[in-house]
Design a protein around this motif. Structure first.
Motif, PDB file in Angstrom:
ATOM      1  N   LYS A   1       0.487  -1.310  -0.066  1.00  0.00           N
ATOM      2  CA  LYS A   1      -0.022   0.280  -0.190  1.00  0.00           C
ATOM      3  C   LYS A   1       0.797   1.069  -0.054  1.00  0.00           C
ATOM      4  CE  LYS A   1      -2.845  -1.096   3.407  1.00  0.00           C
ATOM      5  NZ  LYS A   1      -4.015  -0.686   4.596  1.00  0.00           N
ATOM      6  N   GLY A   2       0.329   2.710  -0.650  1.00  0.00           N
ATOM      7  CA  GLY A   2       0.504   3.943  -0.909  1.00  0.00           C
ATOM      8  C   GLY A   2       2.021   4.004  -2.216  1.00  0.00           C
TER       9      GLY A   2
ATOM     10  N   ILE B   1       2.091   8.199  -7.256  1.00  0.00           N
ATOM     11  CA  ILE B   1       1.088   9.212  -6.123  1.00  0.00           C
ATOM     12  C   ILE B   1       1.854   9.124  -5.164  1.00  0.00           C
ATOM     13  CG2 ILE B   1      -1.157   9.229  -5.730  1.00  0.00           C
ATOM     14  CD1 ILE B   1      -2.063   7.144  -8.112  1.00  0.00           C
ATOM     15  N   PRO B   2       1.048  10.710  -4.430  1.00  0.00           N
ATOM     16  CA  PRO B   2       2.108  10.810  -2.321  1.00  0.00           C
ATOM     17  C   PRO B   2       1.091   9.341  -1.913  1.00  0.00           C
ATOM     18  CG  PRO B   2       1.203  12.517  -3.482  1.00  0.00           C
ATOM     19  CD  PRO B   2       0.952  11.267  -4.469  1.00  0.00           C
ATOM     20  N   GLU B   3       2.047   8.846  -0.701  1.00  0.00           N
ATOM     21  CA  GLU B   3       2.159   7.765  -0.213  1.00  0.00           C
ATOM     22  C   GLU B   3       1.068   8.241   0.838  1.00  0.00           C
ATOM     23  OE1 GLU B   3       5.418   8.532   3.075  1.00  0.00           O
ATOM     24  OE2 GLU B   3       5.808   7.030   1.947  1.00  0.00           O
ATOM     25  N   THR B   4       0.436   9.225   1.091  1.00  0.00           N
ATOM     26  CA  THR B   4      -0.763   9.341   1.575  1.00  0.00           C
ATOM     27  C   THR B   4      -1.913   8.991   1.541  1.00  0.00           C
ATOM     28  OG1 THR B   4       0.315  11.781   2.042  1.00  0.00           O
ATOM     29  CG2 THR B   4      -2.058  11.819   2.348  1.00  0.00           C
ATOM     30  N   ALA B   5      -1.719   8.831  -0.243  1.00  0.00           N
ATOM     31  CA  ALA B   5      -3.004   8.000  -0.839  1.00  0.00           C
ATOM     32  C   ALA B   5      -2.621   5.952  -0.336  1.00  0.00           C
ATOM     33  CB  ALA B   5      -2.573   8.106  -1.949  1.00  0.00           C
ATOM     34  N   ASP B   6      -2.866   5.599   0.773  1.00  0.00           N
ATOM     35  CA  ASP B   6      -1.849   4.053   1.507  1.00  0.00           C
ATOM     36  C   ASP B   6      -2.920   3.142   0.549  1.00  0.00           C
ATOM     37  OD1 ASP B   6      -3.921   5.491   3.025  1.00  0.00           O
ATOM     38  OD2 ASP B   6      -1.998   4.057   4.713  1.00  0.00           O
TER      39      ASP B   6
ATOM     40  N   SER C   1     -10.118   3.944  -5.182  1.00  0.00           N
ATOM     41  CA  SER C   1      -9.532   3.114  -4.592  1.00  0.00           C
ATOM     42  C   SER C   1     -11.132   1.572  -4.185  1.00  0.00           C
ATOM     43  CB  SER C   1      -8.629   3.382  -3.077  1.00  0.00           C
ATOM     44  OG  SER C   1      -9.018   1.498  -3.162  1.00  0.00           O
ATOM     45  N   GLN C   2     -11.323   0.470  -4.943  1.00  0.00           N
ATOM     46  CA  GLN C   2     -12.349  -0.180  -4.751  1.00  0.00           C
ATOM     47  C   GLN C   2     -12.047  -0.576  -3.262  1.00  0.00           C
ATOM     48  OE1 GLN C   2     -13.411  -3.539  -7.399  1.00  0.00           O
ATOM     49  NE2 GLN C   2     -14.241  -1.949  -8.037  1.00  0.00           N
TER      50      GLN C   2
END
Length: 308
Positions: free
Chosen positions: A180-181, A205-210, A228-229
């Motif tokens: 993830k991330g 993509i910034p890892e905030t979007a883990d 994210s699904q």
């Protein structure tokens, strides 16, 4: 350890860490099931786009494209047939994107070419919004089942840039794709003098979007949203105005909860598009046997919570 903490706390040398703050939740404004909009059947909605007036919905099990008003009024809904009569059955269409010139594009997750390699496919649309024959992106995908899941368009230096969102982390499948991330986007800068597609620039993509996966993307101006699904979340961030790099960490939002439930039932959301600065439209795929079907095969309108 417990005695040491008590001792330090007595003398003001230790304070309990602040509890982690949950990501804010989206608010459901309205939704409509695809069967109410487009008729009986299975509607595996996979992508959505907005031209400022009407929504367009892609289905990965159908070459027809849904068109409707953002009010989700069933009276406004219709289906657009493809030009080629051979385009029947599963399309594997995933994302839709309008560029600055008003052209509509779509992407297909991946297809095995005669060479044996798996490539994503770019689908142009005509002026009537009808899908035309697809052509392969030049990048060979490492995992055919984890290809392009979303598409967006921006303009840089007067050229259209298509942003193809990869489903898996690191742009891969398998165990590494679940790390993830580590979301990835392939940026294709279109040459106005040639139909040939260039090799992509890879954006991280910034890892905030883990997220466990990445299912849809849209860009309005420089503001980006990614859904994210598998994680049932969206990430909102920004691109630098004159480059293809991300600005800051962005913010994650969770899907709504209903009726005191502990887990969201919005677990099949794929495509996403901006309607305005605080409003998103999304579509949901067909539920799997082990998932909730409370909101599957539907079009949803969500609102971001007001800034505190």
């Amino acid at each position: 350890m417990r005695r040491l903490v008590s001792f330090l706390a007595c003398f003001g040398l230790w304070a309990a860490p602040a509890p982690a703050k949950d990501d804010p939740r989206l608010e459901l404004v309205r939704e409509a099931r695809c069967t109410d909009l487009f008729g009986d059947g299975h509607w595996e909605a996979s992508g959505i786009e907005f031209d400022g007036t009407l929504l367009r919905v892609a289905f990965d099990n159908d070459w027809r494209v849904g068109v409707l008003d953002p009010s989700l009024d069933p009276e406004s809904a219709r289906l657009v047939e493809p030009v080629d009569p051979r385009q029947r059955g599963y399309s594997d269409l995933e994302g839709l994107a309008y560029d600055a010139q008003g052209r509509l594009w779509g992407c297909i997750e991946g297809a095995r070419l005669p060479s044996g390699e798996v490539h994503g496919l770019l689908v142009p649309f005509d002026a009537e919004g009808r899908p035309l024959a697809p052509r392969p992106f030049p990048f060979a995908l490492p995992d055919g089942g984890k290809g392009y899941e979303g598409l967006a368009a921006v303009e840089r230096d007067g050229k259209v840039v298509l942003l193809a969102l990869l489903e898996g982390n690191h742009g891969e499948g398998g165990k590494r794709g679940k790390d993830k991330g580590h979301g990835r986007i392939h940026a294709y800068v279109l040459d106005p003098e040639s139909d040939a597609l260039p090799e992509p620039q890879v954006l991280e993509i910034p890892e905030t979007a883990d997220f466990k996966d990445y299912a849809g993307i849209d860009v309005d101006g420089d503001r980006v949203v990614i859904v994210s699904q598998a994680s049932s979340k969206v990430w909102v961030g920004e691109l630098e105005p004159k480059s293809l790099t991300f600005k800051g960490k962005g913010q994650v939002y969770r899907m709504p909860l209903e009726g005191g439930a502990e887990k969201t039932t919005f677990d099949r959301v794929e495509g996403v598009v901006w309607l305005d600065a605080r409003t998103l439209a999304c579509v949901s795929d067909r539920a799997q046997p082990d998932e909730s079907d409370a909101h599957d095969q539907a079009v949803h309108v969500f609102r971001l919570p007001a800034a505190e």
